[in-house]
Design an enzyme around this catalytic site. Structure first.
Site, PDB file in Angstrom:
ATOM      1  N   TYR B  18      35.803  37.781  47.055  1.00 18.61           N
ATOM      2  CA  TYR B  18      36.980  38.355  47.435  1.00 18.61           C
ATOM      3  C   TYR B  18      38.018  37.503  48.208  1.00 18.61           C
ATOM      4  O   TYR B  18      37.512  36.786  49.210  1.00 18.61           O
ATOM      5  CB  TYR B  18      36.758  39.747  48.379  1.00 18.61           C
ATOM      6  CG  TYR B  18      36.055  40.961  47.468  1.00 18.61           C
ATOM      7  CD1 TYR B  18      36.645  41.293  46.349  1.00 18.61           C
ATOM      8  CD2 TYR B  18      34.828  41.029  47.709  1.00 18.61           C
ATOM      9  CE1 TYR B  18      35.907  42.243  45.345  1.00 18.61           C
ATOM     10  CE2 TYR B  18      34.030  41.800  47.018  1.00 18.61           C
ATOM     11  CZ  TYR B  18      34.638  42.528  45.865  1.00 18.61           C
ATOM     12  OH  TYR B  18      33.980  43.250  45.098  1.00 18.61           O
ATOM     13  N   ASP B  19      39.194  37.365  47.796  1.00 19.75           N
ATOM     14  CA  ASP B  19      39.911  36.422  48.454  1.00 19.75           C
ATOM     15  C   ASP B  19      40.948  37.181  49.501  1.00 19.75           C
ATOM     16  O   ASP B  19      41.468  36.496  50.650  1.00 19.75           O
ATOM     17  CB  ASP B  19      40.984  35.547  47.323  1.00 19.75           C
ATOM     18  CG  ASP B  19      40.079  35.187  46.502  1.00 19.75           C
ATOM     19  OD1 ASP B  19      39.125  34.555  46.717  1.00 19.75           O
ATOM     20  OD2 ASP B  19      40.687  35.026  45.142  1.00 19.75           O
ATOM     21  N   THR B  20      41.426  38.382  49.384  1.00 17.51           N
ATOM     22  CA  THR B  20      42.196  39.195  50.204  1.00 17.51           C
ATOM     23  C   THR B  20      41.349  40.259  50.744  1.00 17.51           C
ATOM     24  O   THR B  20      40.643  41.042  50.120  1.00 17.51           O
ATOM     25  CB  THR B  20      43.239  39.918  49.259  1.00 17.51           C
ATOM     26  OG1 THR B  20      44.116  38.483  48.940  1.00 17.51           O
ATOM     27  CG2 THR B  20      44.275  40.376  50.261  1.00 17.51           C
ATOM     28  N   ARG B 239      40.485  40.886  43.203  1.00 16.34           N
ATOM     29  CA  ARG B 239      39.935  39.911  44.129  1.00 16.34           C
ATOM     30  C   ARG B 239      40.065  40.256  45.682  1.00 16.34           C
ATOM     31  O   ARG B 239      40.111  39.643  46.512  1.00 16.34           O
ATOM     32  CB  ARG B 239      40.039  38.339  43.820  1.00 16.34           C
ATOM     33  CG  ARG B 239      39.243  37.761  42.786  1.00 16.34           C
ATOM     34  CD  ARG B 239      39.389  36.218  42.641  1.00 16.34           C
ATOM     35  NE  ARG B 239      38.800  35.485  43.601  1.00 16.34           N
ATOM     36  CZ  ARG B 239      37.583  35.512  43.759  1.00 16.34           C
ATOM     37  NH1 ARG B 239      36.470  35.824  42.816  1.00 16.34           N
ATOM     38  NH2 ARG B 239      36.906  34.756  44.793  1.00 16.34           N
TER      39      ARG B 239
END
Lengths: 299, 299
Positions: B18-20, B239
Site C-alpha cells: 500500500y502506497d496511500t 494500493r
C-alpha cells in the site's frame, strides 16, 4: 373500518354504550392554551349522565396536581384523582413493578412534575431540575463521579435537555447493565398552540441511539398506564371508551387494553391517515371531527 | 476472514502493498489526549518510505486548521491538506453536491469548527455558536420567526445541544419539505480519554425520531468523504489502505471505497467482535492490536 359519527342518533348510541370515558387532553380537549370548542359542554353532559370521566395524558412535565391547574385555567372541571399522567405512572412502575429498592436512586431527564411524582412515591432522584445538571458548560467525565446508587434512568419531555444530562444518563446505563432504561412516553412530537415541537421520544432518542437499545416506555400506548388506572378505578373494559387524537398512542392504547376507541381530528392525526387510500393499520372504532360534536346530546 | 498480523514479515508485506495510508485518528493515533504508544514512530516510518499519509476523521467539532493543533500538541507531524474532517466534507457536499444557492442559509447544530468550514466555503450559517441559540431558557414558537432562506439543517457533535436548537431545526425541516436534513456523521458514541460520551449520531437522533426520517450522513462510512479526498489527492484504491478502530465507520468506509482495511484494537471495536463466535458481518482485511505494532519496521 372506522365508523364515522355524524347524526344525533350516532352520538346517542355511543353515550348509551359506554360508562367510562377516558380522554387524552392535548389535541382533544385543548390545543396548547386554546380550548377545543364545545369540550367543556360535552364533559358536563357526560358528568350529568353519571359517566365516569378520566383524563389520561402522556404529558410528564407536570405532576397531576399541577396538571389540574391547567384544567382550572381553562375552566374545565376535573379532580386530581381523575387525572392519570405518564409521570405518575412511571413513579408507580418504578416503586411497584420493578420494585426499585428504597436505597436506590433514579437519574431523571425531565422536569419538575416528573420529579414531584417520583418523590411522592418515595423515590430519590438525581438530575432533573438540579441546577448543576441544567447547564451548557462542557461536560468532562474526569470532573464527575458516578453515583453507584443509581438503579434507573428515566426520560421524559425536558425542555432543558442538554449534553451534561445526556452524558450522565449514558454513563449510568453503559456502566451498569442492571440500570433500568425507562421513558415516560415515546411521543415523537409535542403539540403547542403555535405548532409542533420535539416530544418526549425525541428527548430519549440520543440515549436510544448511543446505546443501540430502546427504553421501556410507560405512557400510552403501553399497558402500564392502564394498570395504574385499574388500581384506582373500577371499570368494565367492554363499557369503556378511549378518546384521543393520535393513532399510535391513544387509539393503540385503547386497543391494547381492550377498550373501544374514538378518534377526534382536532390534533395530530389527519382524516386521510384513516380514511385515505393508504390508511394506517391502526383503525379506531369511531371517528368524529371534534369532541365538540357530542354537544348535540346536551339540553 | 480477517488476517491477524503479528510477525515482522506480515508488516513488511503490508508496507509493500500500500502506497496511500488513510488513518482515523481517535482510537488509532490517540485516545482523547493520550497518544497511542508508537503512533508517531510508525507515521515517521511511512513518511520515510514515501508513503502518502492522510488523516480521515469524523470529528466535526474542529475545522481542519484547528484539528491540526491537536496533532501539534501531541507532536504528530501533519499538514492541513492531509487532514479530512466530516465538517469540511459537509461544507463541500453543500456547496458542490447539493449546490445550495448562495442566498440560502444552513441552520447548524454543531460547534465552531463546523461553522468555520461552512463559512470558508462561503455558506451562511444560523444557529451553531450563536449565543441566542445556546440557551436553556424555554423555547416558544410564538417568540420566533422562521427564516425562509434556510435551505438545509446540518447536525454535528454539539456539546451545547439544547431544546431551542432542536426545536428550530425541527421547524425548518417540517415546514419546508425541500429543506435538506444532513448530518456530519452518525457515530453513536464519542471516545474521550476518560470514557465514551454520546456522539454526533446521538445529537441528530431527536430530529431523526421527531421527523421519522434519517439525515443524509456525510462522514465515514458514507462515500462523500472519499469523494472529497479524491478531489484533492491522486491515489490508486487498489494500493490504498484505511486504518481504523470502528467496524461500522472506518472499516465499512474503506470497503465502500474499494480500499483495503486494517482494524486496530486500541479504540471502540473489541477483538471478540471480529474473532468471537458471533462475529460482525463487517470483516476487515487485516487486524493488529495497535498501530504501534508497525514499529518493528523502523530502524
Amino acid at each position: 373500518m372506522a365508523v364515522q359519527l355524524s347524526s344525533k342518533e350516532d352520538y346517542t348510541n355511543l353515550l348509551d354504550k359506554y360508562d367510562t370515558w377516558l380522554f387524552d387532553c392535548d389535541g382533544v380537549l385543548w390545543e396548547g392554551d386554546r380550548l377545543i370548542d364545545g369540550a367543556t359542554e360535552v364533559l358536563g353532559i357526560l358528568r350529568r349522565q353519571k359517566k365516569s370521566v378520566l383524563f389520561v395524558t402522556n404529558n410528564a412535565t407536570k405532576s397531576r396536581k399541577n396538571y389540574k391547574k391547567k384544567f382550572d385555567k381553562l375552566s374545565v372541571e376535573a379532580h386530581v384523582d381523575e387525572i392519570f399522567g405518564s409521570a405518575f405512572a412511571a413513579a408507580v412502575y418504578i416503586s411497584s413493578v420493578i420494585k426499585l429498592p428504597k436505597e436506590k436512586k433514579v437519574y431523571v431527564i425531565g422536569m419538575s412534575g416528573l420529579e414531584e411524582e417520583l418523590q411522592e412515591e418515595g423515590i430519590v432522584t438525581l438530575g432533573g431540575t438540579d441546577p448543576a445538571d441544567n447547564t451548557l458548560t462542557p461536560f468532562d467525565l474526569k470532573d464527575w463521579e458516578r453515583d453507584p446508587a443509581v438503579g434507573a434512568v428515566l426520560c421524559g419531555l425536558d425542555t432543558s435537555v442538554n449534553y451534561t444530562k445526556l452524558s450522565k444518563a449514558f454513563q449510568y446505563l453503559i456502566k451498569d447493565p442492571n440500570c433500568a432504561f425507562l421513558a415516560t412516553n415515546e411521543d415523537s412530537t409535542y403539540p403547542t398552540a403555535d405548532g409542533l415541537l420535539p416530544g418526549a421520544g425525541a428527548v430519549s432518542a440520543p440515549l436510544r441511539f448511543a446505546l443501540g437499545k430502546d427504553p421501556v416506555s410507560i405512557g400510552k400506548p403501553a399497558g402500564t398506564m392502564l394498570e395504574c388506572i385499574k388500581a384506582k378505578h373500577d371499570f368494565d373494559p367492554a363499557r369503556t371508551i378511549m378518546v384521543g387524537d393520535r393513532l399510535n398512542t391513544d387509539i393503540l392504547f385503547g386497543q391494547n387494553g381492550g377498550l373501544a376507541t374514538l378518534l377526534v381530528l382536532t390534533g395530530i392525526t389527519k382524516e386521510w391517515e384513516v380514511l385515505g387510500p393508504n390508511p394506517s393499520p391502526i383503525v379506531p372504532d369511531y371517528i368524529t371531527n371534534s369532541i365538540g360534536d357530542l354537544r348535540c346530546l346536551g339540553p
